[in-house]
Design a protein around this motif. Structure first.
Motif, PDB file in Angstrom:
ATOM      1  N   ARG A  85      20.625  69.207 -66.656  1.00 28.39           N
ATOM      2  CA  ARG A  85      22.059  69.342 -66.871  1.00 28.39           C
ATOM      3  C   ARG A  85      22.539  70.663 -66.292  1.00 28.39           C
ATOM      4  N   GLY A  86      23.598  70.608 -65.522  1.00 30.25           N
ATOM      5  CA  GLY A  86      24.148  71.815 -64.926  1.00 30.25           C
ATOM      6  C   GLY A  86      25.021  72.569 -65.917  1.00 30.25           C
ATOM      7  N   ILE A  87      24.738  73.831 -66.097  1.00 30.31           N
ATOM      8  CA  ILE A  87      25.519  74.688 -66.974  1.00 30.31           C
ATOM      9  C   ILE A  87      26.287  75.658 -66.086  1.00 30.31           C
ATOM     10  N   GLU A  88      27.583  75.452 -66.000  1.00 26.32           N
ATOM     11  CA  GLU A  88      28.410  76.271 -65.125  1.00 26.32           C
ATOM     12  C   GLU A  88      28.610  77.659 -65.717  1.00 26.32           C
ATOM     13  N   PRO A 133      30.194  81.842 -64.500  1.00 27.55           N
ATOM     14  CA  PRO A 133      30.992  82.514 -63.466  1.00 27.55           C
ATOM     15  C   PRO A 133      30.172  82.936 -62.257  1.00 27.55           C
ATOM     16  N   PHE A 134      28.843  82.831 -62.331  1.00 23.84           N
ATOM     17  CA  PHE A 134      27.979  83.304 -61.260  1.00 23.84           C
ATOM     18  C   PHE A 134      27.298  82.157 -60.507  1.00 23.84           C
ATOM     19  N   GLY A 135      27.632  80.935 -60.880  1.00 24.10           N
ATOM     20  CA  GLY A 135      27.016  79.766 -60.279  1.00 24.10           C
ATOM     21  C   GLY A 135      26.539  78.814 -61.359  1.00 24.10           C
ATOM     22  N   VAL A 136      25.701  77.853 -60.964  1.00 22.38           N
ATOM     23  CA  VAL A 136      25.238  76.825 -61.892  1.00 22.38           C
ATOM     24  C   VAL A 136      23.764  77.050 -62.240  1.00 22.38           C
ATOM     25  N   VAL A 137      23.476  77.031 -63.536  1.00 24.50           N
ATOM     26  CA  VAL A 137      22.105  77.087 -64.027  1.00 24.50           C
ATOM     27  C   VAL A 137      21.738  75.696 -64.523  1.00 24.50           C
ATOM     28  N   TYR A 138      20.609  75.168 -64.075  1.00 26.85           N
ATOM     29  CA  TYR A 138      20.178  73.829 -64.489  1.00 26.85           C
ATOM     30  C   TYR A 138      19.116  73.945 -65.577  1.00 26.85           C
ATOM     31  N   SER A 139      19.320  73.185 -66.641  1.00 30.27           N
ATOM     32  CA  SER A 139      18.381  73.239 -67.762  1.00 30.27           C
ATOM     33  C   SER A 139      17.043  72.634 -67.362  1.00 30.27           C
ATOM     34  N   SER A 140      15.999  73.088 -68.022  1.00 24.28           N
ATOM     35  CA  SER A 140      14.641  72.694 -67.659  1.00 24.28           C
ATOM     36  C   SER A 140      14.157  71.496 -68.465  1.00 24.28           C
ATOM     37  N   ASN A 141      13.092  70.878 -67.971  1.00 28.50           N
ATOM     38  CA  ASN A 141      12.446  69.733 -68.610  1.00 28.50           C
ATOM     39  C   ASN A 141      11.608  70.238 -69.784  1.00 28.50           C
ATOM     40  N   LEU A 142      11.951  69.805 -71.003  1.00 32.35           N
ATOM     41  CA  LEU A 142      11.215  70.235 -72.192  1.00 32.35           C
ATOM     42  C   LEU A 142      10.283  69.160 -72.733  1.00 32.35           C
ATOM     43  N   LEU A 184      22.867  79.677 -57.974  1.00 32.14           N
ATOM     44  CA  LEU A 184      23.544  80.932 -58.286  1.00 32.14           C
ATOM     45  C   LEU A 184      23.821  81.715 -57.010  1.00 32.14           C
ATOM     46  N   ARG A 185      24.917  82.439 -56.997  1.00 39.67           N
ATOM     47  CA  ARG A 185      25.265  83.253 -55.837  1.00 39.67           C
ATOM     48  C   ARG A 185      24.406  84.520 -55.819  1.00 39.67           C
ATOM     49  N   PHE A 186      24.202  85.037 -54.621  1.00 46.27           N
ATOM     50  CA  PHE A 186      23.518  86.313 -54.459  1.00 46.27           C
ATOM     51  C   PHE A 186      24.468  87.434 -54.903  1.00 46.27           C
ATOM     52  N   PRO A 187      24.007  88.441 -55.610  1.00 44.91           N
ATOM     53  CA  PRO A 187      22.613  88.759 -55.963  1.00 44.91           C
ATOM     54  C   PRO A 187      22.181  88.221 -57.315  1.00 44.91           C
ATOM     55  N   TYR A 188      23.079  87.412 -57.966  1.00 50.11           N
ATOM     56  CA  TYR A 188      22.754  86.938 -59.314  1.00 50.11           C
ATOM     57  C   TYR A 188      21.546  86.009 -59.318  1.00 50.11           C
ATOM     58  N   SER A 189      21.203  85.498 -58.155  1.00 50.01           N
ATOM     59  CA  SER A 189      20.060  84.586 -58.043  1.00 50.01           C
ATOM     60  C   SER A 189      18.726  85.309 -58.016  1.00 50.01           C
ATOM     61  N   THR A 190      18.728  86.631 -58.035  1.00 51.69           N
ATOM     62  CA  THR A 190      17.484  87.390 -57.889  1.00 51.69           C
ATOM     63  C   THR A 190      16.943  87.843 -59.236  1.00 51.69           C
ATOM     64  N   PHE A 206      31.886  87.620 -83.152  1.00 53.63           N
ATOM     65  CA  PHE A 206      32.746  86.690 -83.905  1.00 53.63           C
ATOM     66  C   PHE A 206      34.238  86.963 -83.735  1.00 53.63           C
ATOM     67  N   SER A 207      34.624  87.858 -82.809  1.00 52.82           N
ATOM     68  CA  SER A 207      36.041  88.195 -82.684  1.00 52.82           C
ATOM     69  C   SER A 207      36.777  87.309 -81.695  1.00 52.82           C
ATOM     70  N   GLY A 208      36.156  86.201 -81.273  1.00 49.99           N
ATOM     71  CA  GLY A 208      36.821  85.223 -80.426  1.00 49.99           C
ATOM     72  C   GLY A 208      36.682  85.520 -78.951  1.00 49.99           C
ATOM     73  N   GLY A 209      36.680  84.470 -78.143  1.00 50.91           N
ATOM     74  CA  GLY A 209      36.571  84.667 -76.709  1.00 50.91           C
ATOM     75  C   GLY A 209      36.777  83.382 -75.938  1.00 50.91           C
ATOM     76  N   LEU A 210      37.188  83.519 -74.699  1.00 50.20           N
ATOM     77  CA  LEU A 210      37.356  82.370 -73.815  1.00 50.20           C
ATOM     78  C   LEU A 210      35.980  81.951 -73.301  1.00 50.20           C
ATOM     79  N   ILE A 211      35.616  80.695 -73.496  1.00 48.59           N
ATOM     80  CA  ILE A 211      34.313  80.212 -73.051  1.00 48.59           C
ATOM     81  C   ILE A 211      34.327  80.147 -71.529  1.00 48.59           C
ATOM     82  N   PRO A 212      33.425  80.878 -70.875  1.00 47.02           N
ATOM     83  CA  PRO A 212      33.463  80.933 -69.410  1.00 47.02           C
ATOM     84  C   PRO A 212      33.406  79.547 -68.780  1.00 47.02           C
ATOM     85  N   VAL A 213      34.203  79.348 -67.765  1.00 39.55           N
ATOM     86  CA  VAL A 213      34.275  78.141 -66.941  1.00 39.55           C
ATOM     87  C   VAL A 213      34.865  76.960 -67.720  1.00 39.55           C
TER      88      VAL A 213
END
Length: 426
Positions: free
Chosen positions: A74-77, A79-88, A158-164, A223-230
């Motif tokens: 499953r792709g988890i979007e 702000p730095f790109g998509v992270v795909y969950s692993s096979n458990l 993920l975009r560079f350099p976040y992919s490193t 717990f002070s609230g926040g916008l869920i990224p993407v």
């Protein structure tokens, strides 16, 4: 030439020192893994692990729509790109069949894979680090009991350099330290159990806390609230009565909201509806109550002092009143009173008057659907109006309900509706 060589050698030395510091910081608290597996699985341990995996909502991220449970992909979007969950599943080549319980514990507690690679915090190990070894072993025993699925893991996008790994190492050095659940000696066992579930497996702060530019949360603003990224839903503050604080609720009502999605004071929508559907509805009565007790014990933040918002334009209120009469009043009532057990009241509804109107606009556009739970198996829903109403109509009707029947909040502009459509491709 000597100066150039000296500069290069100095730079290399600095890089080497930085790398050594990063390695040291990223190995904080880690002990060598045992050479052999010592976990003895039992039916009771597997059953407990299944329950804990549900509390952690693990399947939601590690299962694609229509795919095998826990097979990942499953792709988890972010702000730095998509992270795909692993096979458990216990497939030895593609899943975690060749892992040991100690390696699984290291992934939860230290955010490190079997081969030692650093994991991305889209996998919420900054919260899971508080999970006890006993609970980690139970979850591992459950996952090992599942059918093996030979689903290959997808590489992250993920975009560079976040992919490193280097960038991830810097992030962890700045924002992550492994920790243990610490009981408050002045609190009850029930409160401490709730704290463990909320802050650990429940990872509630992952959504209900604002993130900085590098995607990290801070304990000071938990717990002070926040916008869920993407996703662009606002997770309201759990420590503020004017947002989603529950300090003044009956404890039984807070537990009911977690287990059924509805309570006399409100109901869940958006991403929280999925959390209830996939996770918290399966909480034991004792654990639901413990989480409620902890959430009620959060130190409350007062509402920010703001000048009363200017009165919205009369034309917008008139247009909004007409749209409301045509499309909303049949369910929510002429006076915004709603219908108990069926349709929520809009008058005196703090979800309607949040400073950030994102959620209200999203519900009008996409509809509002409560989760089907054992305690509320046939919930009422609200249809989407994205194909029925124009941006101007949605801005007007949301402005109207935010400023009618005693409600008072800034009006909504068409640009906010347009942005909500654009972000989700509506």
């Amino acid at each position: 030439m000597k100066r150039i060589l000296w500069t290069i050698s100095s730079a290399l030395a600095a890089i080497g020192i930085l790398a050594a510091v990063l390695v040291t910081l990223n190995l904080r608290g880690e002990e060598p893994l045992p050479a052999t597996e010592s976990l003895q699985s039992t039916p009771e341990l597997v059953q407990r692990g299944e329950y804990l995996a549900r509390v952690g909502n693990c399947m939601a991220c590690h299962t694609t729509q229509g795919g095998a449970s826990y097979a990942g992909g499953r792709g988890i979007e972010t702000p730095f790109g998509v992270v795909y969950s692993s096979n458990l599943t216990p497939d030895k080549a593609r899943g975690i069949g060749a892992w040991t319980s100690a390696e699984f514990w290291r992934a939860l507690h230290h955010g490190r894979s079997k081969n030692g690679r650093l994991l991305y915090p889209a996998f919420p190990y900054p919260n899971y680090t508080q999970v006890t070894r006993a609970d980690s072993d139970a979850i591992f025993a459950y996952l090992q009991s599942l059918p093996a699925v030979a689903e290959p893991n997808r590489p992250h996008a993920l975009r560079f350099p976040y992919s490193t790994q280097a960038a991830l190492g810097v992030w962890r050095a700045l924002f992550f330290s492994p920790s243990e659940p610490l009981a408050e000696p002045t609190q009850t066992a029930e409160y401490n159990r709730g704290a463990y579930l909320v802050n650990g497996l429940g990872h509630c702060t992952a959504c209900h806390t604002p993130r900085n530019a590098l995607g990290a949360t801070t304990e000071a603003r938990a717990f002070s609230g926040g916008l869920i990224p993407v996703q662009n839903w606002y997770a309201p503050a759990l420590n503020a009565a004017h947002e989603a604080g529950v300090k003044e609720w009956r404890t039984e009502d807070v537990a009911a909201l977690l287990q059924t999605g509805v309570a006399p004071q409100g109901s869940v929508l958006g991403p929280m509806a999925e959390v209830v559907f996939r996770s918290t509805q399966y909480l034991s009565d004792a654990d639901a109550r413990a989480m409620a007790v902890y959430l009620q014990g959060l130190t409350q933040q007062p509402p920010a002092e703001r000048a009363p918002p200017p009165a919205p334009p009369a034309a917008a209120m008139a247009r909004g009143a007409k749209v409301y009469e045509q499309h909303c009043a049949a369910c929510h009532g002429d006076q915004g009173q709603g219908e108990p057990g069926a349709f929520p009241a809009l008058a005196a509804n703090r979800a309607v008057t949040l400073a950030d109107p994102t959620n209200l606009v999203r519900v009008v556009l996409q509809g509002g659907y409560l989760p089907a739970t054992a305690g509320n198996p046939r919930p009422h829903g609200m249809p989407p109006f994205q194909q029925v109403l124009s941006d101007e109509d949605i801005a007007a009707v949301t402005t109207f309900v935010r400023n009618q029947w005693g409600n008072q909040a800034p009006g909504v502009g068409t640009i906010e509706v347009y942005r909500a459509r654009e972000r989700r491709g509506l």
